[in-house]
Structures are given as C-alpha cells and as structure tokens.
Scaffold this motif. Sequence first.
Motif, PDB file in Angstrom:
ATOM      1  N   VAL A 145       0.761  -1.140   0.087  1.00 17.84           N
ATOM      2  CA  VAL A 145      -0.100   0.104  -0.202  1.00 17.84           C
ATOM      3  C   VAL A 145       0.853   1.285   0.119  1.00 17.84           C
ATOM      4  O   VAL A 145       2.184   1.152   0.433  1.00 17.84           O
ATOM      5  N   PRO A 146       0.515   2.232  -0.509  1.00 18.90           N
ATOM      6  CA  PRO A 146       1.324   3.565  -0.510  1.00 18.90           C
ATOM      7  C   PRO A 146       1.766   4.118   1.014  1.00 18.90           C
ATOM      8  O   PRO A 146       0.847   3.813   2.144  1.00 18.90           O
ATOM      9  N   THR A 147       2.937   4.042   1.088  1.00 18.29           N
ATOM     10  CA  THR A 147       3.641   4.177   2.467  1.00 18.29           C
ATOM     11  C   THR A 147       4.686   5.470   2.478  1.00 18.29           C
ATOM     12  O   THR A 147       5.293   5.520   1.569  1.00 18.29           O
ATOM     13  N   LYS A 148       4.455   6.455   3.203  1.00 20.25           N
ATOM     14  CA  LYS A 148       5.506   7.187   3.683  1.00 20.25           C
ATOM     15  C   LYS A 148       6.424   6.747   4.751  1.00 20.25           C
ATOM     16  O   LYS A 148       5.993   6.094   5.474  1.00 20.25           O
ATOM     17  N   ILE A 149       7.624   6.811   4.587  1.00 19.48           N
ATOM     18  CA  ILE A 149       8.575   6.503   5.438  1.00 19.48           C
ATOM     19  C   ILE A 149       9.348   7.492   6.098  1.00 19.48           C
ATOM     20  O   ILE A 149      10.002   8.573   5.559  1.00 19.48           O
ATOM     21  N   GLY A 150       9.536   7.521   7.447  1.00 18.52           N
ATOM     22  CA  GLY A 150      10.256   8.609   8.137  1.00 18.52           C
ATOM     23  C   GLY A 150      11.167   7.892   9.434  1.00 18.52           C
ATOM     24  O   GLY A 150      10.898   6.522   9.444  1.00 18.52           O
ATOM     25  N   PHE A 151      12.159   8.438   9.731  1.00 18.31           N
ATOM     26  CA  PHE A 151      13.061   8.296  10.730  1.00 18.31           C
ATOM     27  C   PHE A 151      12.927   8.979  11.987  1.00 18.31           C
ATOM     28  O   PHE A 151      13.005  10.112  11.905  1.00 18.31           O
ATOM     29  N   MET A 152      13.288   8.222  13.107  1.00 18.16           N
ATOM     30  CA  MET A 152      13.369   8.884  14.384  1.00 18.16           C
ATOM     31  C   MET A 152      14.612   8.010  15.317  1.00 18.16           C
ATOM     32  O   MET A 152      14.632   6.840  15.177  1.00 18.16           O
ATOM     33  N   THR A 153      15.506   8.882  15.909  1.00 14.27           N
ATOM     34  CA  THR A 153      16.606   8.379  16.638  1.00 14.27           C
ATOM     35  C   THR A 153      16.162   8.497  18.092  1.00 14.27           C
ATOM     36  O   THR A 153      15.907   9.492  18.625  1.00 14.27           O
ATOM     37  N   THR A 154      16.351   7.477  18.817  1.00 18.99           N
ATOM     38  CA  THR A 154      15.945   7.465  20.341  1.00 18.99           C
ATOM     39  C   THR A 154      17.229   6.879  20.971  1.00 18.99           C
ATOM     40  O   THR A 154      17.811   5.983  20.424  1.00 18.99           O
ATOM     41  N   SER A 155      17.650   6.940  22.490  1.00 18.50           N
ATOM     42  CA  SER A 155      18.497   6.293  22.909  1.00 18.50           C
ATOM     43  C   SER A 155      18.131   5.948  24.287  1.00 18.50           C
ATOM     44  O   SER A 155      17.649   6.817  25.152  1.00 18.50           O
ATOM     45  N   SER A 156      18.195   4.631  24.645  1.00 11.56           N
ATOM     46  CA  SER A 156      18.082   4.219  25.830  1.00 11.56           C
ATOM     47  C   SER A 156      19.263   3.350  26.607  1.00 11.56           C
ATOM     48  O   SER A 156      19.260   2.789  27.746  1.00 11.56           O
ATOM     49  N   TYR A 157      19.848   2.720  25.265  1.00 10.70           N
ATOM     50  CA  TYR A 157      20.901   1.607  25.898  1.00 10.70           C
ATOM     51  C   TYR A 157      22.365   2.317  25.897  1.00 10.70           C
ATOM     52  O   TYR A 157      23.226   1.824  26.589  1.00 10.70           O
TER      53      TYR A 157
END
Length: 174
Positions: free
Chosen positions: A57-69
């Motif tokens: 299906v039509p898909t927009k893709i994005g990214f997020m960076t988190t840190s917990s390790y």
Amino acid sequence: MENKKRNILITKEQIENRIIELGCQISKDYEGKNLYVLSLLRGSFIYAADLVRHIEVPTKIGFMTTSSYGHNEQSSGSVKVVNDIPDNIEGYDVLVVDDIVDTGITMQFVMDHVKNLGAKSVKSCVLLDKPERRKVPITPDYCCFEIPDVFVVGYGLNYGDHYRNIPYVFNWED
C-alpha cells in the motif's frame, strides 16, 4: 566476544520468510489508509527496509532516533530523543518499527509521542519481542519472533557499534 562461538537463534531464511508474511498482513490491514512507517534508528533500519519492500500500500517512511541503551546490554530506563520525526504526521496511521521490544519503555515513549503529534492511529511492529523483560504493559501489534531473555545481536541489533550487518540473529555461547 569473537573468541566465543555464535549460537544462531533465527536464521536469515526464517527472517526473510516471516517478513514476507508480515508485509502481506500489514498491506491488508492498512489498505485504504494513510500509512506512515516510522523506523527507530539505528537498530531497525535493516528490518524496516526489508519490511517496507513487502508492504503493497502507499507508504510514507520516516525515521526517529532515540537512545536508552548507549553501549550497554541493558536499557538505562529513560528514553532520550536524539533526532525527532522529520515530518508532520497529523492524520497518518503510524506504524512504529523497531528491532526489539524488551522493557517496552522506548516503544511506549515513542507511541505516546506519536499520538501527541496528532497521528490518526499508532501501532507497533517489531522484529523481536522479549516479554520476560517487560516493565510497561505493552504488546507489539506485529511481531516476527518472540525470544527468551538472552542478549542478542545481528540483523540490525548491535553490540557496541558492531554486528548490525550480520544477516541473522545470534548470541554467544559461553
């Protein structure tokens, strides 16, 4: 660690087959919806890339960076946003993709964050689920594999800054 023998828990072929199945299921579930796949960096980039190739299906893709390790084998218990979502996700059906959910703290934090940004709906999709380590009541909406409470690397999961490129999931034998 390289002196220890690798114990392969999930093969490259098992991962490939399960991702194809999951991509088909997600395609059905999101038919006619406004899908935004949010990949949590760095761990999920390989999994997310392979998964979206099987979403039809039509898909927009994005990214997020988190840190917990950081460089540790266990979560610090607190989540820090390193790079936030670059897009306006208001009105999108967001699928948060991560490599693993163990304590659930990061996934819960990100899902709450996405809801606060105006997403129409928010679901989670993980390669690995480690329910024995759960500290918050969360169950992934989509999951490739459930694993026991062992430290694993490969297929996006790292030890220090290494092993993300290995095409299977493994741990080391003593």
